[in-house]
Motif scaffolding. Structure first.
Motif, short mmCIF file in Angstrom:
data_model
loop_
_atom_site.label_atom_id
_atom_site.label_comp_id
_atom_site.label_asym_id
_atom_site.label_seq_id
_atom_site.Cartn_x
_atom_site.Cartn_y
_atom_site.Cartn_z
N TYR A 176 0.84 -1.20 0.00
CA TYR A 176 0.00 0.00 0.00
C TYR A 176 0.88 1.25 0.00
CZ TYR A 176 -3.33 3.44 2.00
OH TYR A 176 -4.11 4.53 2.25
N GLU A 198 -6.00 5.01 -11.64
CA GLU A 198 -6.40 3.64 -11.34
C GLU A 198 -6.08 2.71 -12.52
OE1 GLU A 198 -7.04 2.02 -8.87
OE2 GLU A 198 -8.21 0.27 -9.47
N ARG A 201 -2.41 2.01 -12.44
CA ARG A 201 -2.09 1.08 -11.34
C ARG A 201 -2.39 -0.36 -11.75
NH1 ARG A 201 -4.34 -1.65 -6.94
NH2 ARG A 201 -6.40 -1.47 -7.91
N ARG A 202 -3.60 -0.56 -12.28
CA ARG A 202 -4.01 -1.91 -12.68
C ARG A 202 -3.11 -2.48 -13.78
NH1 ARG A 202 -9.22 -3.73 -11.29
NH2 ARG A 202 -10.33 -2.22 -10.01
N ASN A 213 -0.77 -7.48 -5.39
CA ASN A 213 -1.57 -6.26 -5.51
C ASN A 213 -0.96 -5.12 -4.68
OD1 ASN A 213 -4.00 -4.91 -6.52
ND2 ASN A 213 -4.49 -4.75 -4.35
N ASP A 215 -2.24 -1.34 -3.33
CA ASP A 215 -3.27 -0.30 -3.28
C ASP A 215 -2.60 1.06 -3.17
OD1 ASP A 215 -5.54 -1.84 -3.52
OD2 ASP A 215 -5.56 -2.34 -1.39
N GLY A 263 -10.13 7.56 -2.48
CA GLY A 263 -8.68 7.48 -2.29
C GLY A 263 -7.94 8.78 -2.04
N VAL A 467 -11.20 -2.54 5.12
CA VAL A 467 -10.09 -2.63 4.16
C VAL A 467 -8.77 -2.75 4.92
CG1 VAL A 467 -8.95 -1.45 2.23
CG2 VAL A 467 -11.40 -1.19 2.55
#
Ligand code: ZN
Length: 496
Positions: A176, A198, A201-202, A213, A215, A263, A467
């Motif tokens: 993260y 986003e 990021r993906r 992953n 975040d 976010g 989360v």
């Protein structure tokens, strides 16, 4: 382990045992060690690995690290990336200003020349970062802060910066990131920007195989030294300044209220605290932040949970600051600035009520974002005998390890853990504690998986839909896998 540390560890262990047996909700040692489910074999191996930096880095590189909570993407980008970007844009390196520019009448190197000459490239890279910084000859503080202006023309798009950051997080086992990146100002533009980030990021995660992953959340930075046009070169007008700064703060806080679920989670103030504006306007800046924060909470009390603030505070030493500002920078940032996390906190020892402040930070779990490499490179605070880390750690104030500006500092989060182990003699269990702290004191939404910030005590039923708890559980599993692998690797590394 030194005798005093043994005594401290034994005392902590005793009080933890006492709290488990007698006082389930008692205060625990924040500067503590994760013993639960930790492999004694791996912990023992770490004590040997600590004696050699290469062995230590080999161990820490793939050790799970939780989060990096204090990270400026502009300073995190490596200078080589800036060079590639300068070449692509046909910029030139102005040898007098030591900066990338579109054109200049000063002597300069073209992008082609930089590509073809190691010495010219080296000159440019060193001017734009603390690479090969000759500490005895130059001032890291000025070199560092000047770098941003020198490379500004070459900075790639925010999506490209994010790709570099996320890629680095995947390979160093970070889950993260909280990035200090300014979103656009208009609501519709913010929405589009968040979607673009986003997507980047993906895409980065999927290009790396999709198995790990990362975040990402954003902290809105406000430049402490920013001025309206009319005050740039004209006479000082306090009213004009305060009106301008109020608008800056209002804009940032409104973005957080509107987009915290997507976010945008906190606000910070950037730039050197010892600059003229920061030094003379600190109290006004805090007053404005306090007023605007309260105004939004009065409009809707639910905003209090959304409006997080983490402030750079006390990134000062006597070499760069008069004595007076250091007497209350951190305490005022908490009392007036509503800071729930402090960036750096290097001048804590000069606070008027240092022990009262430490007690308050412990009780309210106000975490300190510790950036060791940055403190060394910029302010020459190097080594366990100079840094205030132990003041916080021994007083059970939560701390997390962060990179600050890893590209300019030529470092990364792995090296922050290596330095913490070397400077303060920390054990593997201590480093695990710091990794869990990075998620616990992040601005991830939801309740913790742990009881009262003690990473040896899990709640009997994990919080549903949190989360934060989900990532903390993920980190427990990451450590389990890491330790299983290390047990196998230790056999390879067996000393004969
Ligand atoms: Zn910073």
């Amino acid at each position: 382990m030194k005798h005093r540390e043994k005594v401290f560890t034994a005392l902590c262990a005793f009080f933890i045992l006492l709290s488990v047996l007698l006082l389930p909700a008692a205060v625990v040692c924040a500067g503590d060690s994760v013993e639960k489910d930790t492999s004694p074999q791996v912990a023992q191996y770490f004590e040997n690995a600590k004696k050699n930096e290469a062995e230590l880095v080999a161990f820490l590189h793939k050790m799970p690290k939780g989060a990096d909570l204090h990270n400026h993407p502009w300073g995190a980008v490596y200078t080589e990336t800036l060079l590639d970007s300068a070449i692509a844009q046909n910029l030139v390196f102005d040898c007098t200003a030591k900066a990338f520019v579109k054109e200049t009448t000063n002597p300069c190197y073209t992008a082609q020349e930089l590509k073809q000459s190691n010495s010219k490239m080296g000159e440019a890279l060193s001017a734009l970062s603390l690479r090969n910084q000759p500490k005895e000859k130059e001032n890291g503080h000025d070199h560092f802060f000047d770098s941003f202006g020198r490379f500004a023309a070459a900075v790639p798009s925010e999506e490209d910066l994010l790709r570099e950051q996320v890629g680095r997080a995947i390979s160093q086992k970070i889950r993260y990131l909280e990035l200090m990146t300014e979103p656009p100002r208009e609501e519709e533009a913010i929405r589009t920007w968040l979607q673009q980030m986003e997507a980047a990021r993906r895409e980065t995660i999927s290009q790396a195989g999709g198995a790990w992953n990362v975040d990402v959340a954003y902290i809105v930075p406000i430049n402490r030294n920013a001025l309206p046009d009319s005050l740039q070169s004209g006479p000082w007008n306090q009213e004009v300044y305060e009106e301008f700064f109020t608008q800056e703060v209002r804009q940032a806080l409104t973005s957080i209220v509107r987009f915290s679920d997507q976010g945008i989670r906190s606000l910070t103030f950037l730039d050197p605290e010892d600059s003229w504006i920061s030094r003379t306007q600190f109290t006004a800046q805090m007053r404005i932040l306090d007023r605007e924060w309260r105004r939004l909470v009065a409009e809707n009390p639910a905003n209090a949970d959304k409006l997080k603030v983490n402030l750079h505070a006390g990134e000062l030493t006597l070499a760069y600051s008069p004595y007076e500002p250091m007497r209350n920078r951190i305490s005022q940032s908490i009392a007036l600035g509503h800071a729930s996390r402090i960036g750096h906190g290097l001048s804590i020892q000069w606070e008027d009520d240092v022990y009262g402040l430490l007690r308050q930070m412990r009780d309210h779990k106000t975490a300190v974002e510790i950036c060791l490499t940055s403190n060394d490179g910029i302010l020459n605070v190097a080594g366990g005998d100079k840094h205030p880390f132990r003041l916080y750690w021994n007083a059970d104030v939560p701390v997390t390890l962060c990179t600050d500006d890893e590209g300019i500092s030529r470092s990364n989060l792995t090296m922050e853990y290596a330095r913490a182990a070397q400077w303060f003699g920390l054990s593997y269990g201590h480093l695990k504690w710091l990794a869990f702290s990075s998620l616990e004191y992040s601005y991830l939404p939801g309740e913790s998986l742990f009881i009262n910030g003690d990473f040896n005590r899990l709640k009997t039923s994990p919080p549903q839909g949190s989360v934060k708890a989900a990532l903390e559980q993920q980190l427990r599993e990451d450590f389990q896998r890491f330790e299983d692998d290390m047990v196998k690797n230790i056999r390879l590394m067996k000393r004969r």
